[in-house]
Design a protein around this motif. Sequence first.
Motif, PDB file in Angstrom:
ATOM      1  N   UNK A   1     -40.687  40.461  26.977  1.00 39.18           N
ATOM      2  CA  UNK A   1     -41.304  40.014  25.407  1.00 39.18           C
ATOM      3  C   UNK A   1     -41.287  40.934  24.457  1.00 39.18           C
ATOM      4  N   UNK A   2     -41.203  40.435  23.468  1.00 43.96           N
ATOM      5  CA  UNK A   2     -41.140  41.572  22.076  1.00 43.96           C
ATOM      6  C   UNK A   2     -42.103  40.700  21.052  1.00 43.96           C
TER       7      UNK A   2
ATOM      8  N   UNK B   1     -34.897  43.298  20.665  1.00 39.37           N
ATOM      9  CA  UNK B   1     -34.576  43.170  22.038  1.00 39.37           C
ATOM     10  C   UNK B   1     -35.394  43.788  22.876  1.00 39.37           C
ATOM     11  N   UNK B   2     -35.682  43.527  24.061  1.00 41.16           N
ATOM     12  CA  UNK B   2     -36.330  44.353  25.159  1.00 41.16           C
ATOM     13  C   UNK B   2     -35.204  44.741  26.305  1.00 41.16           C
ATOM     14  N   UNK B   3     -35.849  45.726  26.878  1.00 44.38           N
ATOM     15  CA  UNK B   3     -34.735  46.285  28.029  1.00 44.38           C
ATOM     16  C   UNK B   3     -35.502  46.346  29.142  1.00 44.38           C
TER      17      UNK B   3
ATOM     18  N   UNK C   1     -34.033  56.557  21.385  1.00 47.69           N
ATOM     19  CA  UNK C   1     -35.307  55.941  20.777  1.00 47.69           C
ATOM     20  C   UNK C   1     -35.482  54.571  21.800  1.00 47.69           C
ATOM     21  N   UNK C   2     -36.619  54.748  22.347  1.00 47.02           N
ATOM     22  CA  UNK C   2     -36.901  53.658  23.274  1.00 47.02           C
ATOM     23  C   UNK C   2     -38.249  52.949  22.825  1.00 47.02           C
TER      24      UNK C   2
ATOM     25  N   UNK D   1     -45.578  48.485  26.476  1.00 47.77           N
ATOM     26  CA  UNK D   1     -45.584  47.241  27.547  1.00 47.77           C
ATOM     27  C   UNK D   1     -46.459  47.303  28.727  1.00 47.77           C
ATOM     28  N   UNK D   2     -46.679  46.232  29.385  1.00 46.09           N
ATOM     29  CA  UNK D   2     -47.687  46.488  30.340  1.00 46.09           C
ATOM     30  C   UNK D   2     -47.083  45.634  31.680  1.00 46.09           C
TER      31      UNK D   2
END
Length: 125
Positions: A42-43, A48-50, A106-107, A113-114
């Motif tokens: 989720x974002x 975008x999430x990876x 860059x991440x 995030x959890x």
Amino acid sequence: TLNLSGLTPGYSIEQKFSIVNNNSNTIKYNIEWSDIVSTWNTSDTGAPTHPEEFVYSITCSNGETTGEKQMPTSSKDKEILKDLELKTNKSNDCTIKVTFKSTGYDQSYNFYKSFKGTYKFVIKE
């Protein structure tokens, strides 16, 4: 149970666990995830999430291994290893390794995030 948050790229953790068969018969079992709560898919910003950057692998003394797999993002992704057998008076020692892979770029989209989830043995009849 794993309860991970605030991870940075390159983070890695290992945990060891075992199953022992003191029964008089061979047991058949699976290793599965349960109670998964994850924000890796989720974002908050629409970026975008990876989730593919958050991975695990399991290696066991009986030779079972998963290779590298993406961490589950929901309870429907529960299977880790299935149809395993353990003979009487034997044990199977396993190590799970969880990693937030560093890409060298860059991440920040995956900061904060959890993940919370439990890996468990499920004995089959």
